[in-house]
Design an enzyme around this catalytic site. Structure first.
Site, short mmCIF file in Angstrom:
data_model
loop_
_atom_site.label_atom_id
_atom_site.label_comp_id
_atom_site.label_asym_id
_atom_site.label_seq_id
_atom_site.Cartn_x
_atom_site.Cartn_y
_atom_site.Cartn_z
N SER A 146 -9.86 -52.80 -26.99
CA SER A 146 -10.18 -52.76 -28.04
C SER A 146 -10.92 -51.14 -28.68
O SER A 146 -11.25 -50.73 -29.70
CB SER A 146 -11.43 -53.45 -28.29
OG SER A 146 -12.11 -53.78 -27.16
N PHE A 147 -11.30 -50.56 -27.55
CA PHE A 147 -12.08 -49.07 -27.53
C PHE A 147 -11.08 -48.25 -28.22
O PHE A 147 -11.30 -47.09 -29.18
CB PHE A 147 -12.65 -48.56 -26.19
CG PHE A 147 -13.41 -47.33 -26.28
CD1 PHE A 147 -14.88 -47.35 -26.58
CD2 PHE A 147 -12.87 -46.36 -26.14
CE1 PHE A 147 -15.53 -46.22 -26.94
CE2 PHE A 147 -13.38 -44.90 -26.30
CZ PHE A 147 -14.64 -45.27 -26.69
N GLU A 148 -9.90 -48.20 -27.36
CA GLU A 148 -8.88 -47.15 -27.73
C GLU A 148 -8.42 -47.60 -29.30
O GLU A 148 -8.21 -46.62 -30.08
CB GLU A 148 -7.77 -47.17 -26.94
CG GLU A 148 -6.61 -46.18 -27.28
CD GLU A 148 -5.46 -46.10 -26.37
OE1 GLU A 148 -5.38 -47.06 -25.63
OE2 GLU A 148 -4.53 -45.24 -26.62
N ASP B 86 -17.07 -41.47 -21.18
CA ASP B 86 -17.83 -41.14 -22.45
C ASP B 86 -17.99 -39.47 -22.62
O ASP B 86 -18.06 -38.80 -21.55
CB ASP B 86 -19.37 -41.44 -22.19
CG ASP B 86 -19.42 -42.82 -21.98
OD1 ASP B 86 -19.00 -43.55 -23.22
OD2 ASP B 86 -19.98 -43.50 -21.23
N LYS C 164 -22.27 -33.21 -27.57
CA LYS C 164 -23.03 -31.97 -27.81
C LYS C 164 -23.05 -30.91 -26.57
O LYS C 164 -23.02 -31.54 -25.36
CB LYS C 164 -24.46 -32.19 -28.02
CG LYS C 164 -24.77 -33.11 -29.25
CD LYS C 164 -26.14 -33.40 -29.32
CE LYS C 164 -26.37 -34.37 -30.75
NZ LYS C 164 -27.39 -35.26 -30.76
N ASP D 139 -9.70 -39.57 -25.92
CA ASP D 139 -9.54 -39.54 -27.53
C ASP D 139 -10.33 -38.29 -27.85
O ASP D 139 -10.33 -38.17 -29.18
CB ASP D 139 -9.73 -40.57 -28.12
CG ASP D 139 -11.28 -41.02 -27.98
OD1 ASP D 139 -11.85 -40.79 -26.78
OD2 ASP D 139 -11.67 -41.90 -28.80
C1 LIG Z 1 -16.04 -45.13 -23.43
S1 LIG Z 1 -16.18 -46.58 -22.51
C2 LIG Z 1 -14.69 -46.85 -22.35
C3 LIG Z 1 -14.33 -48.29 -21.54
C4 LIG Z 1 -12.75 -48.59 -21.26
N1 LIG Z 1 -12.09 -47.78 -20.12
C5 LIG Z 1 -11.78 -48.86 -22.03
O1 LIG Z 1 -11.00 -47.81 -22.29
O2 LIG Z 1 -12.01 -49.59 -22.99
C6 LIG Z 1 -16.97 -45.85 -20.90
C7 LIG Z 1 -17.58 -46.84 -20.04
O3 LIG Z 1 -17.82 -46.05 -18.83
C8 LIG Z 1 -19.05 -46.78 -18.50
N2 LIG Z 1 -19.59 -45.71 -17.43
C9 LIG Z 1 -20.12 -44.35 -18.04
N3 LIG Z 1 -20.67 -43.61 -17.01
C10 LIG Z 1 -20.52 -44.59 -16.00
C11 LIG Z 1 -20.76 -44.39 -14.50
N4 LIG Z 1 -21.28 -42.97 -14.13
N5 LIG Z 1 -20.54 -45.16 -13.73
C12 LIG Z 1 -19.87 -46.30 -14.09
N6 LIG Z 1 -19.45 -46.65 -15.48
C13 LIG Z 1 -19.74 -45.86 -16.27
C14 LIG Z 1 -19.80 -47.02 -19.70
O4 LIG Z 1 -20.78 -48.00 -19.47
C15 LIG Z 1 -18.73 -47.53 -20.71
O5 LIG Z 1 -18.47 -49.10 -20.56
#
Ligand SMILES: C[S@@+](CC[C@H](N)C(=O)[O-])C[C@H]1O[C@@H](n2cnc3c(N)ncnc32)[C@H](O)[C@@H]1O
Length: 285
Positions: free
Chosen positions: A264-266, A160, A164, A196
């Site tokens: 699907s996210f990418e 993520d 900001k 990204d």
């Molecule tokens: C933007 S998504 C990307 C998901 C996947 N890697 C993809 O490419 O489709 C980021 C994921 O990281 C998880 N996440 C964020 N911080 C985390 C943490 N501290 N520990 C475990 N998972 C985390 C979120 O719940 C989310 O599902």
């Protein structure tokens, strides 16, 4: 995946739901619902006992108790090289990787239970047994649950971005987190990242290059005209003002990791016109 604040009151008799409460550092995620419905609920019911590791919790329900250490041989029922993917989302990448590579063990670390339930659906449909999952905060998994020098690779794709500036402290990839990655990765092991967002990509490259335990596997690669950073800044993508003279003279970007499938996210990021940055670093011995 959203940055909206989700303040929730702790419930009596249960672990506090707000993941920021009682933790020394702000977490990199916002709390989302744990509720499972339909196919995901039944997949969880059928598979969680075998595939989901349930650590004793410290305080929050995504935390890991200080004395919980995973025994991978016991958890996977065999000894094999270990790949850890952090933030597996819907589990698309790790499920495919595990299917294509039955000789290695794959551990999914994700705080979002519906995502792990979706992974259970894939594990079932692929008929694979070399995946385990844990619903927990990654820094705690690295600090407590996993032994030092225990992972061959650690993957973190599309962490993520927390856009900001006042939220940048929530970004996962920072020096203190890399210390944890370094402890768990074997010397010679690989940390793979993708994002990204150019600003986060630059931060990743900067903290990794500055960290004494990591070495870039592609120094100088995709610099100048070939750099996605050059393209983003010149074209004024991602809301930046166009800088026609901008050149990323440093590069150091990895070629797209061939085992990182298009999730699907990418797919959504590409559709929105964003560019993707890959990075690969070796844990020095
Ligand atoms: C933007 S998504 C990307 C998901 C996947 N890697 C993809 O490419 O489709 C980021 C994921 O990281 C998880 N996440 C964020 N911080 C985390 C943490 N501290 N520990 C475990 N998972 C985390 C979120 O719940 C989310 O599902």
């Amino acid at each position: 995946m959203s940055e909206s604040s989700e303040q929730q009151r702790p419930e009596h008799g249960t672990a506090p739901r707000n993941p920021d409460l009682f933790r020394a550092e702000p977490v990199s995620f916002v709390r989302r619902g744990n509720r499972l419905q339909g196919r995901r609920a039944s997949a969880w019911e059928r598979n969680a006992e075998q595939y989901v590791i349930e650590p004793p919790r410290k305080i929050a329900d995504t935390s890991v108790a200080d004395d919980f250490q995973l025994d991978p041989a016991q958890a996977f029922g065999r000894t094999a090289p270990l790949i850890v993917e952090i933030g597996t989302g819907l589990g698309e990448c790790i499920a495919n990787a595990a299917k294509d590579d039955p000789e290695r063990n794959y551990l999914a670390v994700e705080v979002y239970r519906p995502g792990l339930a979706q992974l259970m659906l894939k594990v079932e449909s692929f008929g694979i047994s070399n995946v385990r999952a844990v619903q927990a905060n990654a820094p705690e998994v690295l600090d407590v649950m996993l032994d030092e020098n225990s992972a061959d690779e650690i993957w973190i794709f599309f962490s993520d971005p927390w856009h900001k500036p006042r939220h940048h402290k929530r970004r996962l990839i920072k020096a203190s987190f890399l210390d944890k990655v370094s402890r768990v990765l074997k010397p010679g092991g690989t940390l793979r990242l993708a994002t990204d967002w150019s600003n986060y990509a630059e931060q990743m490259r900067e903290v990794l290059n500055a960290h004494p335990d990591f070495e870039n596997q592609h120094p100088g690669n995709l610099a100048g005209e070939g750099s996605n950073l050059t393209k983003v800044r010149r074209d004024g993508m991602e809301g930046f003002d166009p800088e026609p003279e901008f050149v990323d003279g440093q590069g150091g970007w990895a070629p797209r990791f061939e085992r990182r499938i298009l999730t699907s996210f990418e797919g959504k990021a590409l559709k929105a016109g964003r560019l993707v940055f890959d990075l690969a670093y070796t844990r020095l011995g």
